[in-house]
Each structure stands twice: as structure tokens, then as C-alpha cells.
Design a protein around this motif. Structure first.
Motif, short mmCIF file in Angstrom:
data_model
loop_
_atom_site.label_atom_id
_atom_site.label_comp_id
_atom_site.label_asym_id
_atom_site.label_seq_id
_atom_site.Cartn_x
_atom_site.Cartn_y
_atom_site.Cartn_z
N ILE A 56 -56.37 -61.55 28.05
CA ILE A 56 -55.22 -61.33 27.18
C ILE A 56 -55.73 -61.08 25.77
N LEU A 57 -55.18 -60.07 25.13
CA LEU A 57 -55.58 -59.70 23.77
C LEU A 57 -54.32 -59.58 22.93
N ILE A 58 -54.27 -60.33 21.84
CA ILE A 58 -53.14 -60.28 20.90
C ILE A 58 -53.65 -59.66 19.61
N LYS A 59 -52.96 -58.63 19.15
CA LYS A 59 -53.29 -57.99 17.86
C LYS A 59 -52.06 -58.08 16.97
N VAL A 60 -52.27 -58.49 15.73
CA VAL A 60 -51.18 -58.61 14.77
C VAL A 60 -51.41 -57.58 13.66
N TYR A 61 -50.41 -56.71 13.47
CA TYR A 61 -50.49 -55.65 12.47
C TYR A 61 -49.48 -55.92 11.36
N GLU A 62 -49.85 -55.54 10.14
CA GLU A 62 -48.92 -55.70 9.02
C GLU A 62 -47.79 -54.67 9.12
#
Length: 166
Positions: free
Chosen positions: A135-141
Motif C-alpha cells: 500500500i502506498l499513500i501519497k499526499v499532494y498539496e
């Protein structure tokens, strides 16, 4: 000799205009350096705060995903409902939506309303075992950003049996 010393002393009675201007220029250079340092420090602090908040969001989403996995009896290829129901108490606009599906890999996105960040959640098989996924979580502005503010990766162990109707 006495006359020349007296002439020199007469010229040193006050501060000349050149000395005043020079001291003002030096003072301005020092002040500009200090203000530049303070401005850069404030920008760095704000950027660090944004990265910290994004990392916190990523960690929270990983924990929610683990809870969803433990609540549902889904195997990795049948995990859509588990992910889509992570935020069951949220409004429809703030839940995960499936944006791509190829083979056993799934990609979801969500808007995080409290911080105005976009979250991408990717699940892909990690090994030949069907019950272990990455599982990969990416948070973008911003949704258009190409570089995430924070990224967190982990491994999920799914339940052995699945039930799509649960």
C-alpha cells in the motif's frame, strides 16, 4: 609645526556628511541581511509544517486502511469495497473514489477537506501470495502537483477468504 596641528584639529570638530552616509549604508546592509534571514526562516518553518501535516495525514490514512482490512474479510483482488468504505461517516465528496484498476493493482483518490490536500492510495500485489499487498499513500498539496508533500508505504496482509457482499 604648531600651526599644522592646530589646522588638523579644526577640521575634526564634527561628523562629515560622507561619514553619516557611509554609516547609514552599512546599517541598511545589516538590516537587509537580518530581514532576509527572518523571511527565509519563516518560509522554511511553513514548509516544514506543511510536510509534517502531510505526513500525519498519510499515517492516518494508513491506519484507516488497516482498520478497513481488519473489519472486512476481503482478499486483495476484491478489496474495492473495503477501501471505498474507509470513510463511511464522511460526505460523498470526501470519500475515496477508484481512479484506475489494472490487474490486481488499484488506485484511489480522495480530497482531505480539513487540510485541502489530495490523497492517492495505491494497492498492488507485493509477492506471489494473493493475501499480501503493498500500500502506498501519497499526499499532494494540489491535485495538479507532480511531487507529493508526503509519501508512506507499508505492507497489508489480507484475510484469507473474501465476501463481496459484506
Amino acid at each position: 609645526m604648531k600651526k599644522s596641528l592646530r589646522t588638523v584639529r579644526l577640521n575634526e570638530y564634527g561628523i562629515s556628511l560622507v561619514e553619516v552616509i557611509t554609516s547609514i549604508v552599512i546599517l541598511f546592509i545589516i538590516l537587509i541581511s537580518i530581514f532576509t534571514l527572518l523571511t527565509q526562516s519563516a518560509k522554511t518553518t511553513k514548509n516544514s509544517e506543511n510536510i509534517f501535516n502531510a505526513t500525519y495525514i498519510a499515517q492516518s490514512e494508513i491506519e484507516k486502511t488497516y482498520e478497513a482490512v481488519k473489519s472486512y474479510n476481503f482478499t486483495a483482488p476484491y478489496c474495492k469495497n473495503a477501501i471505498l468504505n474507509i470513510d463511511k461517516n464522511e460526505q460523498a465528496n470526501f470519500k475515496y473514489t477508484l481512479i484506475s484498476e489494472n490487474n490486481c493493482s488499484l488506485t484511489f483518490e480522495k480530497y482531505h477537506q480539513q487540510t485541502n490536500n489530495y490523497i492517492i492510495l495505491e494497492i498492488a500485489p507485493k509477492t506471489s501470495y494473493s493475501y499480501i499487498s503493498s500500500i502506498l499513500i501519497k499526499v499532494y498539496e494540489k491535485k495538479e502537483d507532480t511531487r507529493p508533500k508526503a509519501q508512506m508505504q507499508s505492507t497489508l496482509e489480507w484475510m484469507a477468504e473474501h465476501n463481496e457482499n459484506k
